[in-house]
Write a protein that holds these residues in place. Sequence first.
Motif, short mmCIF file in Angstrom:
data_model
loop_
_atom_site.label_atom_id
_atom_site.label_comp_id
_atom_site.label_asym_id
_atom_site.label_seq_id
_atom_site.Cartn_x
_atom_site.Cartn_y
_atom_site.Cartn_z
N PHE A 1 158.18 -71.21 74.93
CA PHE A 1 158.54 -69.92 74.34
C PHE A 1 157.54 -68.80 74.61
O PHE A 1 157.89 -67.63 74.52
CB PHE A 1 158.75 -70.07 72.82
CG PHE A 1 160.03 -70.74 72.46
CD1 PHE A 1 161.25 -70.09 72.63
CD2 PHE A 1 160.05 -72.03 71.98
CE1 PHE A 1 162.45 -70.70 72.32
CE2 PHE A 1 161.24 -72.66 71.66
CZ PHE A 1 162.44 -72.01 71.83
N PRO B 1 156.13 -67.37 77.32
CA PRO B 1 156.43 -66.29 78.29
C PRO B 1 157.49 -65.31 77.78
O PRO B 1 157.37 -64.10 78.01
CB PRO B 1 156.95 -67.05 79.53
CG PRO B 1 156.40 -68.42 79.39
CD PRO B 1 156.32 -68.69 77.92
N LYS B 2 158.49 -65.79 77.06
CA LYS B 2 159.52 -64.90 76.53
C LYS B 2 158.94 -63.99 75.45
O LYS B 2 159.25 -62.80 75.39
CB LYS B 2 160.70 -65.71 75.98
CG LYS B 2 161.86 -64.84 75.53
CD LYS B 2 162.45 -64.07 76.70
CE LYS B 2 163.66 -63.26 76.31
NZ LYS B 2 164.18 -62.46 77.42
N VAL B 3 158.10 -64.53 74.60
CA VAL B 3 157.47 -63.73 73.54
C VAL B 3 156.59 -62.66 74.15
O VAL B 3 156.62 -61.50 73.73
CB VAL B 3 156.68 -64.63 72.57
CG1 VAL B 3 155.82 -63.81 71.62
CG2 VAL B 3 157.63 -65.53 71.79
N GLU B 4 155.83 -63.02 75.17
CA GLU B 4 154.98 -62.03 75.84
C GLU B 4 155.82 -60.93 76.47
O GLU B 4 155.48 -59.75 76.41
CB GLU B 4 154.10 -62.70 76.88
CG GLU B 4 153.05 -61.77 77.44
CD GLU B 4 152.06 -62.48 78.35
OE1 GLU B 4 151.68 -61.87 79.37
OE2 GLU B 4 151.68 -63.61 78.04
N GLU B 5 156.95 -61.31 77.06
CA GLU B 5 157.86 -60.33 77.66
C GLU B 5 158.43 -59.39 76.60
O GLU B 5 158.53 -58.19 76.82
CB GLU B 5 159.01 -61.07 78.36
CG GLU B 5 160.11 -60.18 78.87
CD GLU B 5 161.34 -60.99 79.27
OE1 GLU B 5 162.46 -60.51 79.03
OE2 GLU B 5 161.19 -62.09 79.83
N LEU B 6 158.81 -59.93 75.45
CA LEU B 6 159.47 -59.13 74.42
C LEU B 6 158.52 -58.21 73.66
O LEU B 6 158.88 -57.09 73.33
CB LEU B 6 160.19 -60.04 73.42
CG LEU B 6 161.42 -60.77 73.93
CD1 LEU B 6 161.92 -61.75 72.88
CD2 LEU B 6 162.50 -59.78 74.30
N PHE C 1 167.21 -62.44 70.73
CA PHE C 1 166.43 -63.65 70.97
C PHE C 1 167.31 -64.89 70.77
O PHE C 1 167.23 -65.84 71.55
CB PHE C 1 165.20 -63.72 70.06
CG PHE C 1 164.35 -64.92 70.35
CD1 PHE C 1 163.45 -64.89 71.41
CD2 PHE C 1 164.48 -66.08 69.61
CE1 PHE C 1 162.68 -66.01 71.71
CE2 PHE C 1 163.72 -67.20 69.90
CZ PHE C 1 162.82 -67.17 70.96
N TRP D 1 169.35 -65.29 73.82
CA TRP D 1 168.53 -65.84 74.90
C TRP D 1 168.39 -67.35 74.75
O TRP D 1 168.50 -68.10 75.72
CB TRP D 1 167.16 -65.16 74.92
CG TRP D 1 166.22 -65.77 75.91
CD1 TRP D 1 166.15 -65.49 77.25
CD2 TRP D 1 165.24 -66.78 75.66
NE1 TRP D 1 165.17 -66.26 77.83
CE2 TRP D 1 164.60 -67.06 76.89
CE3 TRP D 1 164.82 -67.46 74.52
CZ2 TRP D 1 163.58 -68.00 76.99
CZ3 TRP D 1 163.82 -68.40 74.63
CH2 TRP D 1 163.20 -68.67 75.86
N GLN E 1 169.48 -70.31 77.38
CA GLN E 1 168.63 -71.39 77.87
C GLN E 1 169.33 -72.74 77.75
O GLN E 1 169.23 -73.58 78.64
CB GLN E 1 167.28 -71.41 77.14
CG GLN E 1 166.48 -70.14 77.26
CD GLN E 1 166.41 -69.61 78.66
OE1 GLN E 1 165.85 -70.25 79.55
NE2 GLN E 1 166.99 -68.44 78.90
#
Length: 147
Positions: free
Chosen positions: A11, A13-18, A86, A89, A93
Amino acid sequence: MTKHDAVKAFFEPKVEELCGDILNFNFSPESPDSFSLVTQYSDKVLKRYVCGDEQKAYGFSIIIVKAYSSGQDDLNLEAMNFAQAFMDWLEDQDRQKNYPDFGEKCRIQKMENLQNMPNLSGVNYQEGLARYMIQARIVYRTIANDF
């Protein structure tokens, strides 16, 4: 690597992106745009098979803290839509069978939201913050024998 490590790594990378921040693990700070994963259970047995395999679940909540408004604006709607995105998303996945790596002896069967929309789980009126919670789980099968 433990299942906790694998879930956090999945999770992050997605949190960093968001939100451009780190994923908090088993801690949810009282700060805007924080994103946390709070574990509920791991290795919970759902089924046992005669071959020795077991179907298990890893349950968790995602806590998203966003700014809150008591005015007549769309801030709260935007926060709810952010949390819903989220969830969408996470469903994507699952459809793509893109899962955390639980190791050789585990076969992930599904990753699912346990609700159809985020819960507003609390409001801090003094700080102007709201917590949105998403409950989810990963269902997997542990393999006893490699036949």
